[in-house]
Structures are given as structure tokens and as C-alpha cells.
Design an enzyme around this catalytic site. Structure first.
Site, PDB file in Angstrom:
ATOM      1  CE  LYS A  28      -2.694  -1.545  12.180  1.00 54.44           C
ATOM      2  NZ  LYS A  28      -1.774  -0.375  11.565  1.00 54.44           N
ATOM      3  CE1 TYR A  80      -1.532  -4.882  11.831  1.00 52.84           C
ATOM      4  CE2 TYR A  80      -4.010  -5.728  11.644  1.00 52.84           C
ATOM      5  CZ  TYR A  80      -3.030  -4.929  11.257  1.00 52.84           C
ATOM      6  OH  TYR A  80      -3.111  -4.097  10.027  1.00 52.84           O
ATOM      7  CB  ILE A 101      -0.921   0.034   1.080  1.00 52.12           C
ATOM      8  CG1 ILE A 101      -2.162  -0.893   1.023  1.00 52.12           C
ATOM      9  CG2 ILE A 101      -1.457   1.290   1.568  1.00 52.12           C
ATOM     10  CD1 ILE A 101      -2.972  -1.335   2.176  1.00 52.12           C
ATOM     11  CB  SER A 154      -6.557  -2.529  10.848  1.00 49.62           C
ATOM     12  OG  SER A 154      -7.017  -3.822  10.540  1.00 49.62           O
TER      13      SER A 154
END
Length: 323
Positions: A203, A199, A56, A186
Site C-alpha cells: 500500500k 500488505y 466494498i 489503506s
């Protein structure tokens, strides 16, 4: 049982409505109402982008360059940054693109030097946009299987390094009375993410920090846009993707990210269904949303272990969709 079903019926109907009415949508309602990026918000602006060497980040660099941004691109791998720079085309690219190698886990003093260098690259123009794209993610596993090493590595990059860089850069923006932080978070920072607990935690931490930062500094000229993508198809995950998983193309994710930032959106969600529907449920009907995720959780962890689809609606019914 009958009463419970009668109670749940409207909410389950809402899920079905989302899945079919917006089956081809890429993002949330507000984001999808904005059709194009505002070029004037990017052209001739200094944009510092982390995680720019692939995936990205590389696509962001390409699209921002084409919109006339003055780019500073950062990642750990300087050779890859050089490769990216040679491919950029735009008003200030590739000739004026600056390369700034950066390791978010390198500590505050190292990050301070990076900020000072970034601020000096374009005389008379400090950093207008800071795009926090760099992230660390490990393969999916149970929340109880996380190691201390994995926990530290994830939070050093996703949280501590990102917040430290923000803390060091913000005073320069405040002195100028303007600046914009764009944070690639996310969907896992908005809903439970079975198999991605650490993870997800990192976030959620980012979302909390930057939403609070926005509230503190919005009246001083500082904007914050938090981007929450679901599953995205990038070159990074091409080899590990399950064919049956429907992922938003990385180019589309980047286009929508730039649209969200240039329209000054506080937050934007980018994903196909069923992830979008779950995000809406958790946001607006949390009891139902968490009930759905509790039904999915065990099956998702098992699907990840078997290299199956972890984004299939079939997980709700105990079926692990074949790859």
C-alpha cells in the site's frame, strides 16, 4: 525522565484531544467537510470497478449504479459478478452494466486486452473513472514470517497488476484529456502496520506511485484520488472480526469514497479512532507517531496471534484487549 515527560505532554494531550473531540468522526477533516457526493460527476460517466464481486467492491457497484453511472464490473469470479449485476438498480442498471472478468496477476498482455475491451463497451465514451478496489491480503503475522509465495501474491495484485492496468489505460484518458483514477489504498499505506508488513509495503508502494502519477498528469486532465481506510466492517471479514473492534461500516466507507472522488480530493482517510489519531501523528509529528507505533508493535503482533483486537488503544499500554 521529567524533561522527557514534559516534552511529551503536549503531544499526548493532542492524542487525547483527537480521541475525544473526534471520537465519532469517520474521516479526516477535509473529507468530513464534504457532506454529499456530486451526482453530476458520476451520472452517465463510465466507471470501471475492480474487485466488484464482494465486500466494498459490491457496495461500490450498488452506490455508483444508484447515482447513474455506466458500470463495468470486474473480478476473477464471473458468476459472482453476474450475481452482483442482477442486484444493481439505477439509470443504467442492471441492463447496461458490463461484466469484464479480470485477474490482475494474469500479466500485461491479458490486461491490455481487458483495457481494450473496457474502452469499447460504450461507443463514444471511454472509461471516465478507474476504481482500483481489488486487493490481496493475508492473515496478520510477523514481518519475519512472510513467505516468498505470499510476498509475490500480494505484490502481483496490489502493486504490479494495478500499476500495469493504470499504465495501459492512461493513454486513452490522456487522448481524451480527462480521466480519474480512484485507488483503494489503506491506513497501512500511511503508518507502520505491525503484523501486516507486506500488505503495508504494497500500500505504501501504491501511494507513492499514484501520488507521483498525479503530479505528472494533473495538468493534462488526469485526476487521482487515493483512499486510505482503516478497519472496515465488510461481509468478507464478518467471520473473523473481534467483537470489541470498532470498524467503520462498509456502506459508510463507500459513501465517503464516492464523496472524496466526486469532490476531487487528492487523498482521504476513513477510520474511527484511534487509527485516525495515529495517522495524523505519523503525518505531522513523525517522531511521536513512530514512537507510538513502536510501543504498539510487539503487542499488536501478539494480539493478532491470539485472535484479539489489533486496533485497541490498550495495545499502547501492553494490554491485549479481550475479544
Amino acid at each position: 525522565m521529567v524533561v522527557a515527560l514534559l516534552f511529551l505532554f503536549p503531544f499526548l494531550s493532542l492524542i487525547v484531544f483527537f480521541l475525544f473531540r473526534f471520537a465519532t468522526a469517520y474521516g479526516d477533516f477535509t473529507l468530513m467537510s464534504k457532506k454529499h457526493p456530486k451526482r453530476e460527476e458520476i451520472e452517465d460517466k463510465v466507471v470501471w470497478l475492480t474487485g466488484a464481486s464482494r465486500g466494498i467492491g459490491e457496495i461500490l457497484a450498488n452506490q455508483l449504479a444508484s447515482l447513474g453511472a455506466k458500470l463495468i464490473i470486474s473480478a476473477r469470479n464471473e458468476a459472482e459478478l453476474e450475481r452482483v449485476r442482477t442486484q444493481l438498480k439505477g439509470k443504467h442498471a442492471p441492463g447496461e452494466v458490463k461484466i469484464l472478468p479480470l485477474d490482475l496477476a494474469s500479466g500485461e498482455e491479458s490486461l491490455r486486452k481487458a483495457v481494450e475491451k473496457a474502452e469499447s463497451f460504450f461507443p463514444g465514451s471511454g472509461v471516465d473513472y478507474m476504481i482500483h478496489n481489488a486487493a490481496f491480503e493475508r492473515p496478520k503475522s510477523s514481518a519475519l514470517d512472510v513467505t516468498e509465495e505470499g510476498l509475490k501474491a500480494t505484490f502481483d495484485v496490489n502493486v504490479i497488476g494495478t500499476i500495469t492496468l493504470t499504465k495501459l489505460l492512461a493513454p486513452f484518458m490522456l487522448k481524451r484529456g480527462r480521466g480519474h483514477f480512484v485507488v483503494m489504498s489503506s491506513a497501512a499505506g500511511k503508518t507502520p502496520a505491525p503484523g501486516q508488513a507486506v500488505y503495508s509495503a504494497s500500500k505504501f508502494a501504491l501511494n507513492g506511485y499514484f501520488s507521483s502519477l498525479r503530479s505528472e498528469l494533473s495538468q493534462k486532465g488526469i485526476r487521482v484520488t487515493v483512499i486510505c481506510p482503516g478497519p472496515i466492517a465488510t461481509s468478507n471479514n464478518a467471520g473473523s472480526r473481534v467483537p470489541s473492534e470498532k470498524r467503520v461500516p462498509a456502506e459508510k466507507c463507500v459513501e465517503l469514497t464516492i464523496i472524496a472522488a466526486t469532490h476531487g480530493l487528492n487523498e482521504a482517510w476513513i477510520s474511527y479512532q484511534p487509527v485516525l489519531a495515529v495517522m495524523y501523528l505519523v503525518q505531522y509529528m513523525p517522531s511521536i507517531g513512530y514512537w507510538v507505533m513502536d510501543k504498539i508493535g510487539k503487542n499488536r503482533v501478539e494480539a493478532a496471534a491470539e485472535k484479539g483486537s489489533t486496533y485497541s488503544l490498550s495495545l499502547l499500554f501492553g494490554k491485549k484487549k479481550a475479544s
